[in-house]
Structures are given as C-alpha cells and as structure tokens.
Design a protein around this motif. Sequence first.
Motif, PDB file in Angstrom:
ATOM      1  N   LEU A   1     -15.675  21.997  17.116  1.00  0.00           N
ATOM      2  CA  LEU A   1     -14.482  21.154  17.128  1.00  0.00           C
ATOM      3  C   LEU A   1     -13.703  21.227  15.818  1.00  0.00           C
ATOM      4  O   LEU A   1     -12.497  20.965  15.790  1.00  0.00           O
ATOM      5  N   SER A   2     -14.362  21.605  14.733  1.00  0.00           N
ATOM      6  CA  SER A   2     -13.676  21.714  13.442  1.00  0.00           C
ATOM      7  C   SER A   2     -13.104  23.108  13.205  1.00  0.00           C
ATOM      8  O   SER A   2     -12.460  23.350  12.182  1.00  0.00           O
ATOM      9  N   GLY A   3     -13.354  24.037  14.148  1.00  0.00           N
ATOM     10  CA  GLY A   3     -12.810  25.379  14.008  1.00  0.00           C
ATOM     11  C   GLY A   3     -13.660  26.327  13.192  1.00  0.00           C
ATOM     12  O   GLY A   3     -13.230  27.442  12.878  1.00  0.00           O
ATOM     13  N   GLU A   4     -14.880  25.917  12.842  1.00  0.00           N
ATOM     14  CA  GLU A   4     -15.767  26.780  12.054  1.00  0.00           C
ATOM     15  C   GLU A   4     -16.486  27.809  12.921  1.00  0.00           C
ATOM     16  O   GLU A   4     -16.971  28.828  12.407  1.00  0.00           O
ATOM     17  N   LEU A   5     -16.582  27.553  14.215  1.00  0.00           N
ATOM     18  CA  LEU A   5     -17.386  28.372  15.118  1.00  0.00           C
ATOM     19  C   LEU A   5     -16.574  28.734  16.352  1.00  0.00           C
ATOM     20  O   LEU A   5     -15.942  27.871  16.968  1.00  0.00           O
ATOM     21  N   GLU A   6     -16.584  30.013  16.711  1.00  0.00           N
ATOM     22  CA  GLU A   6     -15.943  30.447  17.951  1.00  0.00           C
ATOM     23  C   GLU A   6     -16.978  30.408  19.065  1.00  0.00           C
ATOM     24  O   GLU A   6     -18.113  30.862  18.885  1.00  0.00           O
ATOM     25  N   VAL A   7     -16.602  29.871  20.222  1.00  0.00           N
ATOM     26  CA  VAL A   7     -17.551  29.659  21.318  1.00  0.00           C
ATOM     27  C   VAL A   7     -16.960  30.134  22.638  1.00  0.00           C
ATOM     28  O   VAL A   7     -15.857  29.721  23.021  1.00  0.00           O
TER      29      VAL A   7
ATOM     30  N   GLY B   1      -8.145  25.490  15.574  1.00  0.00           N
ATOM     31  CA  GLY B   1      -7.601  25.621  14.232  1.00  0.00           C
ATOM     32  C   GLY B   1      -7.892  24.385  13.418  1.00  0.00           C
ATOM     33  O   GLY B   1      -8.367  23.366  13.947  1.00  0.00           O
ATOM     34  N   PRO B   2      -7.605  24.407  12.119  1.00  0.00           N
ATOM     35  CA  PRO B   2      -7.841  23.240  11.254  1.00  0.00           C
ATOM     36  C   PRO B   2      -7.095  21.992  11.708  1.00  0.00           C
ATOM     37  O   PRO B   2      -7.519  20.869  11.440  1.00  0.00           O
TER      38      PRO B   2
END
Length: 260
Positions: free
Chosen positions: A91-97, A139-140
């Motif tokens: 949800l914070s955009g650190e990980l692509e899923v 995104g952020p």
Amino acid sequence: MGLDKTVADVAQAVRGIPDGASLAVGGFGLCGIPSALIDALLREGTSGLKIVSNNCGVDDWGLGLLLRAGRIARMTSSYVGENKEFARQYLSGELEVELVPQGTLAERLRAGGAGIPAFYTPAGAGTQIADGGLPWRYGPDGAVAVASPPKESRVFDGTEYLLEESITTDYALVRATLGDRHGNLVFHSSARNFNPLAAMAGKITIAEVEHLVEPGELDPDEIHLPGVYVQSVVRVHPGDPAAQRRVERRTVRDQQEVGA
C-alpha cells in the motif's frame, strides 16, 4: 560421481543467486517451505528479488523474513493475508504485487516447466483480471503507478476463457523430505503442494532435503520430481533452527471442553 548434485551447505547453494533474480519458491503457507535456503539468502544479502510463490510467509518466518529486510521487489502470489508487513509495503508503494488465482498460478508454473508458453483458462473471465487495471504498484501519493494489462480472451463452446502466459524463473527454491544425489525428490503428503511446480519453472533449481540417500535407494515409482529438474541438492538437519517446521496458525480446544 558425475551426476552428484549435492553441495556442502545452504550458504554455498544460494551464493550464485544475484541481486534482481527471479525465484519460484515452493510451499503453501508455512507447509513445505525451503526455510533454510530462504534464511541463507537473507544472510547472503541478496536484494531486488522478484519472487513467485503462493504466499509470502508470515511476518517472522519464511519469505516474510526477506520481505521485512526489504529484499523483495516484486511478488507474484495468490494469497497474502497472513503478513501485515506485506500489506504495508504494497500500500505504500514499496512492493509490486501481481495477484493470481491459485489454480492459474499453479498451471502457469507447470506450463513454464513443460515448455508451454500460454494456455486458456476460465478463471477470472468477466472480472477485472480480464479487463486489466488491477493495482500492481502504488505511487507515493497513493495513486496506481503500475496496473495490470488486459488479457486476451476467446470463447470456446460458449464459455469465455482468458489467455494466461506461463511462468519461468531464473532460480527455484524447494524443500523435500527425501532426495538422492542425482536430484530425484520425494515430498511428504501436503508438503508437496507447490514444490514440484516451482522446481519445474526454475531454470536452476535448488532443493533442500531432510534425508539424503544414494542413487538407486528411491523406488522410481515413489519419486515425485525427477532429478532432471534439479541442479543442486543440500541436506538440512532438523536441529538447524532455520530448517524447523513452523505451524502457521495453531488451533486448540479448551481442556474443559475436551473433558466435557
């Protein structure tokens, strides 16, 4: 022995895996996961990993350890509900899923190992899986930065099917109960789960085994995965903390209820 695929320890087994590699990882929940190899990869410091696995462990075990250390860049999974850190990073955009229906994920791995580039399945037809637009990365600012593409569809006998591409990865990590020096593997009951499929999909497959036997000791009819799919075998000892079998969610009855 020309076909001896054994390596000395898990550290040596994973040492050649580079940053940014793609990995298919066996297991279902915490059942049958290659926990010793995952721990060795964590200690090796490998990062930017693109992992294909049914789920991503839990916060303090399995692939969850790599996730917590920020080593995973992308996950292709079917179930991620047991990992709070997974949700936070996504949800914070650190990980692509990329979320995939479980049966479709299994067949994409199997097809990759069998050399089949794509196949049609009814799973997901008529949903956003077909239409595209599912958020793969945020995104952020919370907006969708990367979305899933639409899938090609076709009607067979009046039923709509989606075209799904197969999956192959640079490496695969699996766990088996028995293995011989040629890489033939035997899995125990439900711990077989995604392990053979992940092993088939990996271009280089590394297997941790609880019991290592000599070639010829395994009955050919008992072998679940032939050694042609396996490049390295390492024995893990049950006493190794990294190789322990964890219970994902323990459920017990109250003692008074049992005696009632």
